[in-house]
Design a protein around this motif. Sequence first.
Motif, PDB file in Angstrom:
ATOM      1  N   ALA A 280       3.962 -10.952 -31.201  1.00  0.00           N
ATOM      2  CA  ALA A 280       3.676 -12.016 -32.167  1.00  0.00           C
ATOM      3  C   ALA A 280       3.061 -11.355 -33.394  1.00  0.00           C
ATOM      4  O   ALA A 280       2.035 -10.687 -33.286  1.00  0.00           O
ATOM      5  CB  ALA A 280       2.697 -13.005 -31.555  1.00  0.00           C
ATOM      6  N   VAL A 281       3.698 -11.530 -34.537  1.00  0.00           N
ATOM      7  CA  VAL A 281       3.185 -10.862 -35.740  1.00  0.00           C
ATOM      8  C   VAL A 281       2.419 -11.869 -36.598  1.00  0.00           C
ATOM      9  O   VAL A 281       2.992 -12.827 -37.125  1.00  0.00           O
ATOM     10  CB  VAL A 281       4.329 -10.211 -36.549  1.00  0.00           C
ATOM     11  N   ILE A 305      -0.531 -11.289 -24.570  1.00  0.00           N
ATOM     12  CA  ILE A 305       0.592 -11.220 -25.526  1.00  0.00           C
ATOM     13  C   ILE A 305       0.314 -10.090 -26.522  1.00  0.00           C
ATOM     14  O   ILE A 305      -0.813  -9.916 -26.985  1.00  0.00           O
ATOM     15  CB  ILE A 305       0.731 -12.576 -26.258  1.00  0.00           C
ATOM     16  N   LYS A 306       1.359  -9.332 -26.833  1.00  0.00           N
ATOM     17  CA  LYS A 306       1.209  -8.287 -27.855  1.00  0.00           C
ATOM     18  C   LYS A 306       1.106  -8.944 -29.217  1.00  0.00           C
ATOM     19  O   LYS A 306       1.884  -9.852 -29.531  1.00  0.00           O
ATOM     20  CB  LYS A 306       2.462  -7.402 -27.889  1.00  0.00           C
ATOM     21  N   VAL A 307       0.183  -8.452 -30.031  1.00  0.00           N
ATOM     22  CA  VAL A 307       0.035  -8.988 -31.387  1.00  0.00           C
ATOM     23  C   VAL A 307       0.021  -7.838 -32.384  1.00  0.00           C
ATOM     24  O   VAL A 307      -0.610  -6.803 -32.144  1.00  0.00           O
ATOM     25  CB  VAL A 307      -1.282  -9.809 -31.523  1.00  0.00           C
ATOM     26  N   ALA A 349     -13.120  -4.169 -34.433  1.00  0.00           N
ATOM     27  CA  ALA A 349     -12.375  -3.248 -33.564  1.00  0.00           C
ATOM     28  C   ALA A 349     -11.025  -3.851 -33.187  1.00  0.00           C
ATOM     29  O   ALA A 349     -10.001  -3.159 -33.209  1.00  0.00           O
ATOM     30  CB  ALA A 349     -13.188  -2.947 -32.305  1.00  0.00           C
ATOM     31  N   GLU A 350     -11.028  -5.130 -32.870  1.00  0.00           N
ATOM     32  CA  GLU A 350      -9.770  -5.782 -32.468  1.00  0.00           C
ATOM     33  C   GLU A 350      -8.767  -5.837 -33.617  1.00  0.00           C
ATOM     34  O   GLU A 350      -7.593  -5.489 -33.458  1.00  0.00           O
ATOM     35  CB  GLU A 350     -10.061  -7.194 -31.941  1.00  0.00           C
ATOM     36  N   ALA A 351      -9.235  -6.276 -34.775  1.00  0.00           N
ATOM     37  CA  ALA A 351      -8.311  -6.426 -35.915  1.00  0.00           C
ATOM     38  C   ALA A 351      -7.789  -5.057 -36.373  1.00  0.00           C
ATOM     39  O   ALA A 351      -6.613  -4.916 -36.719  1.00  0.00           O
ATOM     40  CB  ALA A 351      -9.016  -7.139 -37.066  1.00  0.00           C
ATOM     41  N   PHE A 352      -8.650  -4.050 -36.351  1.00  0.00           N
ATOM     42  CA  PHE A 352      -8.236  -2.697 -36.742  1.00  0.00           C
ATOM     43  C   PHE A 352      -7.175  -2.160 -35.768  1.00  0.00           C
ATOM     44  O   PHE A 352      -6.177  -1.564 -36.167  1.00  0.00           O
ATOM     45  CB  PHE A 352      -9.473  -1.787 -36.770  1.00  0.00           C
ATOM     46  N   TYR A 353      -7.402  -2.407 -34.503  1.00  0.00           N
ATOM     47  CA  TYR A 353      -6.430  -2.008 -33.471  1.00  0.00           C
ATOM     48  C   TYR A 353      -5.065  -2.643 -33.753  1.00  0.00           C
ATOM     49  O   TYR A 353      -4.026  -1.977 -33.686  1.00  0.00           O
ATOM     50  CB  TYR A 353      -6.963  -2.452 -32.102  1.00  0.00           C
ATOM     51  N   LEU A 354      -5.071  -3.930 -34.093  1.00  0.00           N
ATOM     52  CA  LEU A 354      -3.800  -4.628 -34.338  1.00  0.00           C
ATOM     53  C   LEU A 354      -3.055  -4.006 -35.523  1.00  0.00           C
ATOM     54  O   LEU A 354      -1.829  -3.876 -35.500  1.00  0.00           O
ATOM     55  CB  LEU A 354      -4.042  -6.118 -34.633  1.00  0.00           C
ATOM     56  N   GLY A 355      -3.811  -3.623 -36.550  1.00  0.00           N
ATOM     57  CA  GLY A 355      -3.184  -3.096 -37.774  1.00  0.00           C
ATOM     58  C   GLY A 355      -2.793  -1.635 -37.701  1.00  0.00           C
ATOM     59  O   GLY A 355      -2.131  -1.125 -38.611  1.00  0.00           O
ATOM     60  N   THR A 356      -3.216  -0.939 -36.627  1.00  0.00           N
ATOM     61  CA  THR A 356      -2.892   0.489 -36.508  1.00  0.00           C
ATOM     62  C   THR A 356      -2.141   0.774 -35.206  1.00  0.00           C
ATOM     63  O   THR A 356      -0.926   0.905 -35.199  1.00  0.00           O
ATOM     64  CB  THR A 356      -4.179   1.346 -36.593  1.00  0.00           C
ATOM     65  N   LYS A 357      -2.881   0.804 -34.118  1.00  0.00           N
ATOM     66  CA  LYS A 357      -2.244   1.230 -32.855  1.00  0.00           C
ATOM     67  C   LYS A 357      -1.216   0.225 -32.335  1.00  0.00           C
ATOM     68  O   LYS A 357      -0.112   0.621 -31.910  1.00  0.00           O
ATOM     69  CB  LYS A 357      -3.332   1.478 -31.798  1.00  0.00           C
ATOM     70  N   ALA A 358      -1.551  -1.065 -32.377  1.00  0.00           N
ATOM     71  CA  ALA A 358      -0.622  -2.068 -31.818  1.00  0.00           C
ATOM     72  C   ALA A 358       0.708  -2.017 -32.557  1.00  0.00           C
ATOM     73  O   ALA A 358       1.776  -2.022 -31.946  1.00  0.00           O
ATOM     74  CB  ALA A 358      -1.230  -3.467 -31.894  1.00  0.00           C
TER      75      ALA A 358
END
Length: 424
Positions: A280-281, A305-307, A349-358
């Motif tokens: 989900a983007v 769910i992957k985001v 941490a969560e939002a940064f993860y989504l914008g990089t690693k995820a």
Amino acid sequence: MRTIVHGDFAYSEKITEISTLKGGYMVVEDGRIQGLVAEKPELEDSDRYLDFEGRLIMPGLADMHLHAPQFPNVGLGTDMELLQWLETYTFPEETKYQEVDYAQLVYKKLINKLWSVGTLYSGVYGTIHEEASTKLYDLFVESGLHSRVGKVNMDRNAPDFYVETTEDSIRDTERFIKANLDKSERVKPIITPRFVPTCTAELMQALGELAAKYDLAVQSHLDENKSEIDWVCSLHPESDSYSHVYEQFKLFGAQPTLMGHCIYCNEDELKLMANTDVMAVHCPFSNANLISGIMPVKRYLELGIKVGLGSDISGGNEVNMAKVIVLSMQLSKMLAVHNANPEDFLSTAEAFYLGTKAGGEFFGKHGSFEEGYEADFLVVDDADYLINDLTVQERLEKFLYVGSEQNIVHRYLSGEVVEKPFDI
Ligand code: GUN
Ligand code: FE
């Protein structure tokens, strides 16, 4: 060849925390990370040493949903909701890309901008035009950046100046795939039905088959706006939900899939997403501008769910994914307050993860500094806005909120500098 990179590292390993190493060393072998160490390794003559003492080193940013031909429209038409905005601004602009010279000009400017803001990975929509979409593809290959590039499909419910026949749409898409598939490891075609309302069942069936035949990812739009969802329901009364329409044609997780927006998914759809390869983007700028709503990101994460995050240019007006990361946190806080779940917001941490690693992982081993990942990174000089002594984590936070593309001094992929792509 071995490369040692020295600097202050910030990256995501786990979604719950930001990993940092001040004054550390990244050991890179043939473009791949062997490890981050605190002590300077013994240098050998053949080693390359990249000294970024005092600079912040972070992973590249991933924009998982943007429309390249809408770049000239950034900032326009935001008093409208989705369907009116598409008719009034978007389709007329996208029609211009039958002119390849125009496409080339816009696409070079866009790719330069992506490079500038540190977007090293992207999921990109072209237009219905095969030639202009191949131009976009070639420019990405030339840039050296990672991307998934799609020729858009639309064979119904579109203005007569911007529509394809079913037959042309299928033929041009397969030709686009065959012509481009083997040009680069970093750039691949992606199957791109615009959204259910503009694609007939026959077209979606064929696109699902092409995705399987060439082993390609899929991208589209889902549950973005209430009028759009009502429209899908009336077009497909046989289907239980918007997601099930895609699923029925093998366009929903049968291959790795990026679904933009996903604001109003029902429980059934969420289950389907959690159990298939669908990301989900979240596109917060677009969702605010087009009065669409707020994706309940935290809830989706809890459901497994992957985001990922997207700019959704030009529904969104912000290309810089650092700002998209910030707005994703801010909207989640508004939602948490609105729903009286004050704890239920996205952390840094969560939002940064989504914008990089995820996002990066959609492209392989990208978006983190763990062992085995490609040595992709941004070098940030944050001296101009630092006043106090801050920890590396605080400097990363500061960069997200107040930094700009001017602070990014280098971009690396697999241990090599990526230069500004185009001289325009
Ligand atoms: N749904 C179908 N097409 C589009 C588009 O171009 N942008 C957005 N935000 N939603 C869409
Ligand atoms: Fe979009």
